[in-house]
Design a protein around this motif. Structure first.
Motif, short mmCIF file in Angstrom:
data_model
loop_
_atom_site.label_atom_id
_atom_site.label_comp_id
_atom_site.label_asym_id
_atom_site.label_seq_id
_atom_site.Cartn_x
_atom_site.Cartn_y
_atom_site.Cartn_z
N GLY A 1 0.82 -1.21 0.00
CA GLY A 1 0.00 0.00 0.00
C GLY A 1 0.85 1.26 0.00
O GLY A 1 2.03 1.22 0.36
N VAL A 2 0.24 2.37 -0.40
CA VAL A 2 0.91 3.68 -0.38
C VAL A 2 -0.04 4.72 0.20
O VAL A 2 -1.21 4.76 -0.18
CB VAL A 2 1.35 4.13 -1.79
N VAL A 3 0.46 5.51 1.12
CA VAL A 3 -0.28 6.65 1.64
C VAL A 3 0.62 7.87 1.52
O VAL A 3 1.77 7.84 1.97
CB VAL A 3 -0.70 6.45 3.11
N VAL A 4 0.12 8.92 0.88
CA VAL A 4 0.89 10.15 0.75
C VAL A 4 0.54 11.05 1.93
O VAL A 4 -0.63 11.35 2.17
CB VAL A 4 0.58 10.87 -0.58
N ILE A 5 1.55 11.44 2.69
CA ILE A 5 1.32 12.26 3.88
C ILE A 5 2.35 13.40 3.92
O ILE A 5 3.37 13.34 3.25
CB ILE A 5 1.47 11.43 5.18
#
Length: 364
Positions: A233-237
């Motif tokens: 998964g990828v989460v941009v923060i």
């Protein structure tokens, strides 16, 4: 659920941890600021639970929780004990999944341990150390199985599987990408505490400016491409923005997010991605005593879900009385749902669904 926050030194791990747990852990511009793992428990935001609280006015309100562990920064050679490597690896071993913070912004003020920003290199540095540690563990398992094979020929299939897995990983592949053919192979695989088998969410840490510009840059795209290949998964923060959000009250938070042009905080996105990656859902219970969210795996049947509340509920399971949360919210009360025949009676084979508002009937 326990998530380990990892990454190279100075990529924003502790800043992110501070923001999402409000724990106030020291964040400094030098390696190994985090020596012992800092642990923070975070309530899972759930508007459904808030609605149930307003409906039942319970004595107790218990949301689902996630435990975040901020783990010491890793350097090359960690698998051989360099830096704080041994502690780092052991702390990851205790977690259900890994949140790998990757620096995706340029800055002349914050030192990068490698001297430049390169997300792919940083990811591969940590992957390599995890693989080296895993191959050492796998090698010991192969040696043990080879010795036992002399007295137990049934271990031949296990040894073949272990050797195939080892060859796959020696080629630089993470264990989580290995294709497992049978239930027996899966059981063997699950019995080996491989770090590179753990699910991963890459937290692409960007600047506030990039966040306001849509949250994409070349660094983020590189991380997405890498994650897609291995099914992660990828989460941009923006860890810096999350730090600011954490200090605001709910109304100020809404205004701040609106100013940034985003709908939800990085924490909310991270939790959603965690649930998705690990195959988790929540069912809900409510009454005058307590309103609560219970986290279970997708595919869990009603008796086993009841067992999350108390073993007696599973042992003496009779039935589950269920109404989907959206139905309850739309009609406004449990009584109306019952009058319209929308509260279902489900038996032992019922597979629980996310948002099921549930009352278990049991007899012990």
């Amino acid at each position: 659920m326990k998530l380990g926050i990892v990454g190279l030194p100075n990529v924003g791990k502790s800043t992110l941890f501070n923001a999402i747990t409000n724990a106030g852990v020291q964040a400094a511009n030098y390696p190994f600021c985090t020596i012992e793992p800092n642990v923070g428990t975070v309530a899972v935001p759930d508007d459904r639970l808030t609605w149930l609280e307003n409906y039942y006015h319970p004595k107790k309100f218990t949301p689902a929780t996630i435990e975040f562990v901020d783990i010491a920064g890793l350097v090359k050679g960690a698998s051989k004990g360099e830096g704080l490597g041994n502690k780092f690896l052991e702390n990851i071993r205790q977690c259900d999944a890994i949140v790998h913070v990757v620096r995706c912004f340029d800055s002349t003020e914050i030192i990068h341990v490698e001297g430049s920003v390169d997300p792919l290199r940083d990811i591969e540095t940590i992957d390599y150390e995890l693989l080296l540690s895993d191959l050492e563990i796998l090698g010991r398992r192969i040696d043990k199985t080879s010795k036992n094979l002399k007295g137990d020929k049934t271990l031949a299939a296990e040894l073949d599987f272990l050797k195939r897995l080892s060859s796959f990983m020696e080629a630089g592949n993470n264990a989580r990408a290995f294709e497992i053919a049978t239930d027996k192979e899966q059981a063997i695989f699950n019995d080996i505490p491989l770090l590179s088998a753990k699910p991963v969410i890459y937290a692409a840490n960007i600047s506030e400016d990039d966040l306001m510009d849509g949250g994409e840059n070349d660094y983020v795209r590189t991380v997405r491409e890498y994650a897609e290949k291995e099914g992660s998964g990828v989460v941009v923060i923006s860890a810096k923005a999350e730090e600011e959000i954490a200090s605001l009250d709910p109304e100020e938070k809404k205004e701040f997010l609106a100013d940034l042009g985003i709908q939800e905080s990085g924490l909310e996105k991270l939790i959603q991605e965690s649930y998705s990656l690990l195959g988790l859902i929540s069912f809900l219970t409510g009454g005058a005593d307590e309103v609560r969210a219970w986290t279970i795996r997708k595919g869990t049947k009603a008796p086993q879900a009841a067992g999350k509340i108390h073993s007696d509920f599973e042992r003496g399971f009779i039935r589950a009385e269920i109404v989907p949360f959206e139905t309850l919210k739309e009609l406004g009360s449990m009584q109306v749902c019952k009058e319209k025949g929308l509260v279902r009676s489900e038996g032992k084979e019922y597979v629980m669904k996310d948002g099921d508002v549930t009352l278990f009937r049991f007899n012990v």
